[in-house]
Design a protein around this motif. Structure first.
Motif, PDB file in Angstrom:
ATOM      1  N   SER A  17     -27.278  29.918 -22.160  1.00  0.00           N
ATOM      2  CA  SER A  17     -28.508  29.790 -21.384  1.00  0.00           C
ATOM      3  C   SER A  17     -28.233  29.091 -20.069  1.00  0.00           C
ATOM      4  N   SER A  18     -29.186  29.175 -19.176  1.00  0.00           N
ATOM      5  CA  SER A  18     -29.149  28.414 -17.923  1.00  0.00           C
ATOM      6  C   SER A  18     -30.554  28.378 -17.355  1.00  0.00           C
ATOM      7  N   ALA A  19     -30.806  27.438 -16.460  1.00  0.00           N
ATOM      8  CA  ALA A  19     -32.106  27.336 -15.798  1.00  0.00           C
ATOM      9  C   ALA A  19     -31.958  26.493 -14.541  1.00  0.00           C
ATOM     10  N   GLY A  35     -35.329  30.429 -16.023  1.00  0.00           N
ATOM     11  CA  GLY A  35     -34.075  30.438 -16.766  1.00  0.00           C
ATOM     12  C   GLY A  35     -33.874  31.686 -17.600  1.00  0.00           C
ATOM     13  N   LEU A  36     -32.801  31.664 -18.364  1.00  0.00           N
ATOM     14  CA  LEU A  36     -32.370  32.832 -19.119  1.00  0.00           C
ATOM     15  C   LEU A  36     -31.683  32.394 -20.400  1.00  0.00           C
ATOM     16  N   LEU A  37     -31.979  33.089 -21.488  1.00  0.00           N
ATOM     17  CA  LEU A  37     -31.281  32.928 -22.763  1.00  0.00           C
ATOM     18  C   LEU A  37     -30.680  34.271 -23.117  1.00  0.00           C
ATOM     19  N   VAL A  38     -29.357  34.315 -23.370  1.00  0.00           N
ATOM     20  CA  VAL A  38     -28.708  35.593 -23.691  1.00  0.00           C
ATOM     21  C   VAL A  38     -27.770  35.448 -24.881  1.00  0.00           C
ATOM     22  N   SER A  39     -27.580  36.571 -25.547  1.00  0.00           N
ATOM     23  CA  SER A  39     -26.618  36.663 -26.639  1.00  0.00           C
ATOM     24  C   SER A  39     -25.423  37.479 -26.166  1.00  0.00           C
ATOM     25  N   ASP A  40     -24.226  37.119 -26.652  1.00  0.00           N
ATOM     26  CA  ASP A  40     -23.013  37.853 -26.276  1.00  0.00           C
ATOM     27  C   ASP A  40     -23.026  39.281 -26.807  1.00  0.00           C
ATOM     28  N   VAL A  41     -23.753  39.501 -27.893  1.00  0.00           N
ATOM     29  CA  VAL A  41     -23.874  40.832 -28.502  1.00  0.00           C
ATOM     30  C   VAL A  41     -25.357  41.105 -28.735  1.00  0.00           C
ATOM     31  N   GLU A  68     -40.772  49.606 -29.791  1.00  0.00           N
ATOM     32  CA  GLU A  68     -39.850  50.708 -29.545  1.00  0.00           C
ATOM     33  C   GLU A  68     -38.456  50.468 -30.120  1.00  0.00           C
ATOM     34  N   LYS A  69     -38.015  49.211 -30.162  1.00  0.00           N
ATOM     35  CA  LYS A  69     -36.647  48.913 -30.577  1.00  0.00           C
ATOM     36  C   LYS A  69     -36.566  47.525 -31.168  1.00  0.00           C
ATOM     37  N   ASP A  70     -35.447  47.238 -31.857  1.00  0.00           N
ATOM     38  CA  ASP A  70     -35.282  45.966 -32.573  1.00  0.00           C
ATOM     39  C   ASP A  70     -34.289  45.023 -31.909  1.00  0.00           C
ATOM     40  N   GLU A  71     -33.367  45.564 -31.104  1.00  0.00           N
ATOM     41  CA  GLU A  71     -32.269  44.742 -30.591  1.00  0.00           C
ATOM     42  C   GLU A  71     -32.382  44.530 -29.077  1.00  0.00           C
ATOM     43  N   PHE A  72     -32.103  43.274 -28.672  1.00  0.00           N
ATOM     44  CA  PHE A  72     -32.133  42.897 -27.264  1.00  0.00           C
ATOM     45  C   PHE A  72     -30.999  41.913 -27.002  1.00  0.00           C
ATOM     46  N   PHE A  73     -30.674  41.752 -25.741  1.00  0.00           N
ATOM     47  CA  PHE A  73     -29.610  40.814 -25.369  1.00  0.00           C
ATOM     48  C   PHE A  73     -30.139  39.426 -25.021  1.00  0.00           C
ATOM     49  N   GLY A  74     -31.451  39.273 -24.863  1.00  0.00           N
ATOM     50  CA  GLY A  74     -31.957  37.955 -24.540  1.00  0.00           C
ATOM     51  C   GLY A  74     -33.338  37.995 -23.944  1.00  0.00           C
ATOM     52  N   ILE A  75     -33.684  36.892 -23.255  1.00  0.00           N
ATOM     53  CA  ILE A  75     -35.041  36.749 -22.732  1.00  0.00           C
ATOM     54  C   ILE A  75     -35.028  35.923 -21.449  1.00  0.00           C
ATOM     55  N   VAL A  76     -35.800  36.375 -20.470  1.00  0.00           N
ATOM     56  CA  VAL A  76     -36.022  35.651 -19.214  1.00  0.00           C
ATOM     57  C   VAL A  76     -37.238  34.749 -19.408  1.00  0.00           C
ATOM     58  N   GLU A 139     -24.515  30.608 -13.861  1.00  0.00           N
ATOM     59  CA  GLU A 139     -24.485  29.279 -14.479  1.00  0.00           C
ATOM     60  C   GLU A 139     -24.685  29.304 -15.992  1.00  0.00           C
ATOM     61  N   LEU A 140     -24.671  30.467 -16.606  1.00  0.00           N
ATOM     62  CA  LEU A 140     -24.814  30.550 -18.060  1.00  0.00           C
ATOM     63  C   LEU A 140     -23.701  29.780 -18.766  1.00  0.00           C
ATOM     64  N   ASP A 141     -24.083  28.986 -19.770  1.00  0.00           N
ATOM     65  CA  ASP A 141     -23.100  28.304 -20.619  1.00  0.00           C
ATOM     66  C   ASP A 141     -23.744  28.018 -21.964  1.00  0.00           C
ATOM     67  N   ASP A 142     -22.998  27.347 -22.851  1.00  0.00           N
ATOM     68  CA  ASP A 142     -23.504  27.148 -24.207  1.00  0.00           C
ATOM     69  C   ASP A 142     -24.242  25.830 -24.384  1.00  0.00           C
ATOM     70  N   THR A 143     -24.753  25.253 -23.295  1.00  0.00           N
ATOM     71  CA  THR A 143     -25.650  24.100 -23.400  1.00  0.00           C
ATOM     72  C   THR A 143     -27.058  24.568 -23.086  1.00  0.00           C
ATOM     73  N   ASP A 144     -28.059  23.886 -23.634  1.00  0.00           N
ATOM     74  CA  ASP A 144     -29.425  24.378 -23.448  1.00  0.00           C
ATOM     75  C   ASP A 144     -30.381  23.347 -22.863  1.00  0.00           C
ATOM     76  N   ASN A 145     -29.886  22.200 -22.429  1.00  0.00           N
ATOM     77  CA  ASN A 145     -30.790  21.180 -21.899  1.00  0.00           C
ATOM     78  C   ASN A 145     -31.586  21.671 -20.696  1.00  0.00           C
ATOM     79  N   ASN A 146     -30.919  22.395 -19.776  1.00  0.00           N
ATOM     80  CA  ASN A 146     -31.622  22.881 -18.596  1.00  0.00           C
ATOM     81  C   ASN A 146     -32.751  23.832 -18.972  1.00  0.00           C
ATOM     82  N   LEU A 147     -32.487  24.742 -19.900  1.00  0.00           N
ATOM     83  CA  LEU A 147     -33.521  25.679 -20.326  1.00  0.00           C
ATOM     84  C   LEU A 147     -34.638  24.958 -21.059  1.00  0.00           C
ATOM     85  N   ALA A 148     -34.279  24.011 -21.918  1.00  0.00           N
ATOM     86  CA  ALA A 148     -35.287  23.248 -22.656  1.00  0.00           C
ATOM     87  C   ALA A 148     -36.203  22.486 -21.705  1.00  0.00           C
TER      88      ALA A 148
END
Length: 402
Positions: A17-19, A35-41, A68-76, A139-148
């Motif tokens: 995530s990043s924000a 910000g943005l939350l994304v999954s690698d897959v 329409e569908k079940d799978e997504f890569f993330g959310i803005v 700026e995506l990384d595996d910390t979430d403080n900015n998004l939170a």
């Protein structure tokens, strides 16, 4: 199951995530708001949304995509602007922003969802927001403080939780972040919650488990009884732990962890209620049925008279009795018992002794206490979490836009 210290929405494997601050509200604020939350897959997504008949553009957009569908890569995600009551232009703006991130991430169209919170009735400053897409992705990384932080509006604290679950063949994690302090009521209490897991979950199972977890957490809280246009809870599962939770033993562990994350976040929302000084659990016991128990609990939890009574630490049991009666459920007045924490104050509809008032007052002076109502009308129970109503609630909401 073990709680992870400082864990959150990017604690499970494969989530980033990043924000940043983009001044979406246009008041020269330095607050992070985009910000943005994304999954690698690709992640399987389940969601619950507000039942308000007036739904924000991103809620409509997401509901359509999820049909329409079940799978997504993330959310803005953005705060400062709810993109609600914005008509067709609001939907177009949602799609434009999502497509900009999809292009930057080299994803297919309709690979991302969107969530917004903030002022209703104002169009998103799309041109301004598009200028920051590259920076947010870079700026995506595996910390979430900015998004939170970025999802907060009138909140005063970040809300995050995560649990590690050990199974017989490995471990998985469930984590999440949330925002909410006002316009909090049942049926997708203004709140947003984003939950992730690296467990492998079947879509139908995931939908049902989320529904049950939300019922006992986000749909069991109230700050002011007002329902927002944007309320949403999202659950993303990307399976990167390799641990399937689709069979009985692991499924029970997954249910437990998801409920724990949801309940942690829901309680944090109530404790951060606008102007709140007290966290109050309303515990209804032995109602005729679940609906009666729920109706009674929320009647007390939303009552301005009861909430001001909590604020003043006043054990005015008569107010409680009157409110129970106004819930229009089936019970007999002369059978009701009332407790403040473990102190039995009322028995069979009558005050036990005036001498107990000082003890009840001391209990209600605490930051957190439980009011238990035993209706003796059946065997159904329900607990709802609420807060007091203070002077500051009026001040905060009177000045919300100005």
């Amino acid at each position: 199951m073990k709680k992870i210290n400082l864990g959150g929405v990017t604690t499970p494997l494969g989530f980033q995530s990043s924000a940043i601050c983009t001044d979406i509200k246009g008041n020269n604020s330095a607050k992070k708001d985009f910000g943005l939350l994304v999954s690698d897959v690709p992640a399987t997504v389940s969601a619950t949304f507000t039942k308000n008949r007036v739904k924000a553009a991103p809620v409509i957009y997401d509901m359509n995509l999820l049909s329409e569908k079940d799978e997504f890569f993330g959310i803005v995600i953005n705060s400062g602007n709810a993109n609600a009551c914005t008509g067709n232009q609001g939907l177009k703006n949602t799609e434009t922003i999502c497509q900009a991130f999809e292009n930057k991430l080299q994803l297919d169209n309709k690979s991302l969802l969107m969530a917004s919170t903030g002022v209703i009735g104002v169009q998103l400053p799309v041109d301004k927001m598009l200028n920051y897409v590259d920076e947010i992705v870079d700026e995506l990384d595996d910390t979430d403080n900015n998004l939170a932080e970025a999802i907060l509006t009138t909140d005063t604290v970040v809300k995050k939780s995560a649990y590690l679950v050990e199974t017989g063949n490995g471990a998985f994690v469930v984590g999440g972040i949330a925002k909410g302090a006002g316009m909090i009521a049942p049926d997708m209490a203004t709140m947003l919650a984003f939950i992730t897991t690296d467990a492998l979950v079947d879509k139908n199972i995931q939908d049902e488990v989320l529904r049950l977890a939300v019922e006992d957490s986000f749909n069991s809280i109230t700050v002011d009884g007002d329902m927002s246009t944007n309320d949403s809870v999202f659950l993303f599962s990307n399976g990167m732990s390799g641990i399937s939770v689709n069979h009985s033993k692991n499924l029970e562990l997954f249910k437990e962890a998801l409920k724990a994350v949801c309940l942690d976040l829901a309680k944090m929302i109530v404790k951060d209620g606008e102007g709140a000084t007290k966290f109050v659990s309303i515990n209804i016991k032995n109602a005729k049925n679940y609906e009666d128990a729920k109706k009674c609990a929320f009647k007390i939890a939303n009552s301005p008279l009861c909430k001001t009574m909590f604020f003043g630490s006043d054990p005015n049991w008569g107010r409680l009795m009157a409110t129970i009666g106004s819930a229009m459920i089936e019970f007999e007045e002369n059978k009701v018992d009332i407790f403040f924490d473990d102190l039995k104050y009322v028995e069979n509809g009558l005050l036990i002794s005036d001498d107990l008032e000082d003890k009840a007052y001391e209990i209600m002076k605490k930051d957190s206490f439980v009011i238990t109502i035993d209706l003796k009308a059946g065997n159904a129970n329900k607990t709802v979490y609420t807060c007091d109503l203070s002077y500051d609630y009026v001040k905060i909401n009177a000045d919300y836009r100005t």
